[in-house]
Design a protein around this motif. Structure first.
Motif, PDB file in Angstrom:
ATOM      1  N   LEU A  26       0.826  -1.205   0.000  1.00 17.90           N
ATOM      2  CA  LEU A  26       0.000   0.000   0.000  1.00 17.90           C
ATOM      3  C   LEU A  26       0.862   1.257   0.000  1.00 17.90           C
ATOM      4  O   LEU A  26       0.590   2.222  -0.714  1.00 17.90           O
ATOM      5  CB  LEU A  26      -0.939  -0.006   1.206  1.00 17.90           C
ATOM      6  N   GLY A  27       1.936   1.238   0.790  1.00 21.02           N
ATOM      7  CA  GLY A  27       2.840   2.392   0.826  1.00 21.02           C
ATOM      8  C   GLY A  27       3.492   2.645  -0.522  1.00 21.02           C
ATOM      9  O   GLY A  27       3.592   3.789  -0.983  1.00 21.02           O
ATOM     10  N   LYS A  28       3.943   1.555  -1.192  1.00 22.43           N
ATOM     11  CA  LYS A  28       4.557   1.717  -2.512  1.00 22.43           C
ATOM     12  C   LYS A  28       3.537   2.215  -3.532  1.00 22.43           C
ATOM     13  O   LYS A  28       3.855   3.056  -4.376  1.00 22.43           O
ATOM     14  CB  LYS A  28       5.144   0.387  -2.978  1.00 22.43           C
ATOM     15  N   ALA A  29       2.318   1.702  -3.444  1.00 25.67           N
ATOM     16  CA  ALA A  29       1.282   2.154  -4.365  1.00 25.67           C
ATOM     17  C   ALA A  29       0.968   3.627  -4.157  1.00 25.67           C
ATOM     18  O   ALA A  29       0.799   4.381  -5.125  1.00 25.67           O
ATOM     19  CB  ALA A  29       0.024   1.308  -4.200  1.00 25.67           C
ATOM     20  N   LEU A  30       0.902   4.068  -2.908  1.00 25.16           N
ATOM     21  CA  LEU A  30       0.633   5.484  -2.642  1.00 25.16           C
ATOM     22  C   LEU A  30       1.787   6.368  -3.117  1.00 25.16           C
ATOM     23  O   LEU A  30       1.570   7.469  -3.642  1.00 25.16           O
ATOM     24  CB  LEU A  30       0.361   5.701  -1.158  1.00 25.16           C
ATOM     25  N   LEU A  31       3.021   5.895  -2.936  1.00 24.59           N
ATOM     26  CA  LEU A  31       4.168   6.660  -3.433  1.00 24.59           C
ATOM     27  C   LEU A  31       4.140   6.755  -4.953  1.00 24.59           C
ATOM     28  O   LEU A  31       4.422   7.813  -5.531  1.00 24.59           O
ATOM     29  CB  LEU A  31       5.478   6.021  -2.975  1.00 24.59           C
ATOM     30  N   ALA A  32       3.804   5.663  -5.621  1.00 25.73           N
ATOM     31  CA  ALA A  32       3.707   5.685  -7.082  1.00 25.73           C
ATOM     32  C   ALA A  32       2.604   6.631  -7.527  1.00 25.73           C
ATOM     33  O   ALA A  32       2.782   7.406  -8.472  1.00 25.73           O
ATOM     34  CB  ALA A  32       3.463   4.282  -7.616  1.00 25.73           C
ATOM     35  N   LEU A  33       1.467   6.595  -6.857  1.00 27.91           N
ATOM     36  CA  LEU A  33       0.368   7.487  -7.193  1.00 27.91           C
ATOM     37  C   LEU A  33       0.762   8.945  -6.982  1.00 27.91           C
ATOM     38  O   LEU A  33       0.459   9.816  -7.805  1.00 27.91           O
ATOM     39  CB  LEU A  33      -0.865   7.146  -6.357  1.00 27.91           C
ATOM     40  N   GLY A  34       1.476   9.216  -5.899  1.00 29.79           N
ATOM     41  CA  GLY A  34       1.959  10.577  -5.652  1.00 29.79           C
ATOM     42  C   GLY A  34       2.925  11.035  -6.732  1.00 29.79           C
ATOM     43  O   GLY A  34       2.878  12.176  -7.187  1.00 29.79           O
ATOM     44  N   ILE A  70       2.178   6.156 -18.507  1.00 30.60           N
ATOM     45  CA  ILE A  70       2.792   6.077 -17.179  1.00 30.60           C
ATOM     46  C   ILE A  70       2.392   4.776 -16.477  1.00 30.60           C
ATOM     47  O   ILE A  70       3.248   4.072 -15.923  1.00 30.60           O
ATOM     48  CB  ILE A  70       2.416   7.311 -16.336  1.00 30.60           C
ATOM     49  N   LEU A  71       1.118   4.438 -16.524  1.00 29.12           N
ATOM     50  CA  LEU A  71       0.668   3.213 -15.863  1.00 29.12           C
ATOM     51  C   LEU A  71       1.226   1.973 -16.556  1.00 29.12           C
ATOM     52  O   LEU A  71       1.577   0.993 -15.893  1.00 29.12           O
ATOM     53  CB  LEU A  71      -0.858   3.170 -15.801  1.00 29.12           C
ATOM     54  N   TRP A  72       1.342   2.018 -17.885  1.00 24.38           N
ATOM     55  CA  TRP A  72       1.929   0.896 -18.600  1.00 24.38           C
ATOM     56  C   TRP A  72       3.399   0.736 -18.206  1.00 24.38           C
ATOM     57  O   TRP A  72       3.885  -0.392 -18.005  1.00 24.38           O
ATOM     58  CB  TRP A  72       1.797   1.107 -20.110  1.00 24.38           C
ATOM     59  N   LEU A  73       4.131   1.846 -18.109  1.00 26.43           N
ATOM     60  CA  LEU A  73       5.535   1.775 -17.701  1.00 26.43           C
ATOM     61  C   LEU A  73       5.670   1.246 -16.280  1.00 26.43           C
ATOM     62  O   LEU A  73       6.564   0.444 -15.993  1.00 26.43           O
ATOM     63  CB  LEU A  73       6.194   3.145 -17.824  1.00 26.43           C
ATOM     64  N   LEU A  74       4.795   1.692 -15.388  1.00 22.77           N
ATOM     65  CA  LEU A  74       4.851   1.180 -14.007  1.00 22.77           C
ATOM     66  C   LEU A  74       4.554  -0.315 -13.969  1.00 22.77           C
ATOM     67  O   LEU A  74       5.207  -1.062 -13.241  1.00 22.77           O
ATOM     68  CB  LEU A  74       3.852   1.937 -13.124  1.00 22.77           C
ATOM     69  N   TYR A  75       3.592  -0.748 -14.764  1.00 20.28           N
ATOM     70  CA  TYR A  75       3.248  -2.166 -14.793  1.00 20.28           C
ATOM     71  C   TYR A  75       4.405  -2.982 -15.377  1.00 20.28           C
ATOM     72  O   TYR A  75       4.749  -4.037 -14.858  1.00 20.28           O
ATOM     73  CB  TYR A  75       1.974  -2.383 -15.619  1.00 20.28           C
ATOM     74  N   ALA A  76       5.013  -2.474 -16.445  1.00 20.68           N
ATOM     75  CA  ALA A  76       6.131  -3.189 -17.059  1.00 20.68           C
ATOM     76  C   ALA A  76       7.332  -3.212 -16.137  1.00 20.68           C
ATOM     77  O   ALA A  76       8.064  -4.199 -16.080  1.00 20.68           O
ATOM     78  CB  ALA A  76       6.487  -2.532 -18.390  1.00 20.68           C
ATOM     79  N   TRP A  77       7.555  -2.122 -15.391  1.00 20.78           N
ATOM     80  CA  TRP A  77       8.687  -2.038 -14.475  1.00 20.78           C
ATOM     81  C   TRP A  77       8.509  -2.987 -13.295  1.00 20.78           C
ATOM     82  O   TRP A  77       9.459  -3.568 -12.801  1.00 20.78           O
ATOM     83  CB  TRP A  77       8.836  -0.607 -13.985  1.00 20.78           C
ATOM     84  N   ARG A  78       7.268  -3.179 -12.895  1.00 21.08           N
ATOM     85  CA  ARG A  78       6.968  -4.001 -11.726  1.00 21.08           C
ATOM     86  C   ARG A  78       7.075  -5.489 -12.030  1.00 21.08           C
ATOM     87  O   ARG A  78       7.291  -6.280 -11.133  1.00 21.08           O
ATOM     88  CB  ARG A  78       5.558  -3.680 -11.226  1.00 21.08           C
ATOM     89  N   ARG A  79       6.954  -5.903 -13.281  1.00 23.28           N
ATOM     90  CA  ARG A  79       7.024  -7.321 -13.668  1.00 23.28           C
ATOM     91  C   ARG A  79       8.355  -7.921 -13.394  1.00 23.28           C
ATOM     92  O   ARG A  79       9.377  -7.505 -13.449  1.00 23.28           O
ATOM     93  CB  ARG A  79       6.697  -7.507 -15.139  1.00 23.28           C
TER      94      ARG A  79
END
Length: 76
Positions: free
Chosen positions: A6-14, A67-76
């Motif tokens: 949750l913390g990482k998701a909030l940081l990414a959203l910020g 941005i969301l695609w890059l975050l998803y690809a980076w997280r894989r």
């Protein structure tokens, strides 16, 4: 899934919100303070103004998708 996630998701959203804010500031300066992009629909009549920012919506949608695609690809 814990508080770490949750913390990482909030940081990414910020980070995304900050990037969008910087993008909008840059576009505003680039367009001379106007908040509309070329192609946005504006109808002005006496006592009535209708604004439909279709091009702005498409640009924001494309940027968010990228941005969301890059975050998803980076997280894989």
């Amino acid at each position: 899934m814990g508080l770490d996630y949750l913390g990482k998701a909030l940081l990414a959203l910020g980070g995304i919100v900050i990037l969008l804010g910087l993008l909008m500031l840059g576009l505003s300066r680039l367009l001379g303070g106007s908040r509309l992009l070329p192609g946005d629909i504006v109808v002005q009549r006496p006592g009535f103004t209708f604004v439909f920012p279709i091009v702005t919506s498409l640009v924001v949608s494309a940027v968010l998708t990228l941005i969301l695609w890059l975050l998803y690809a980076w997280r894989r």
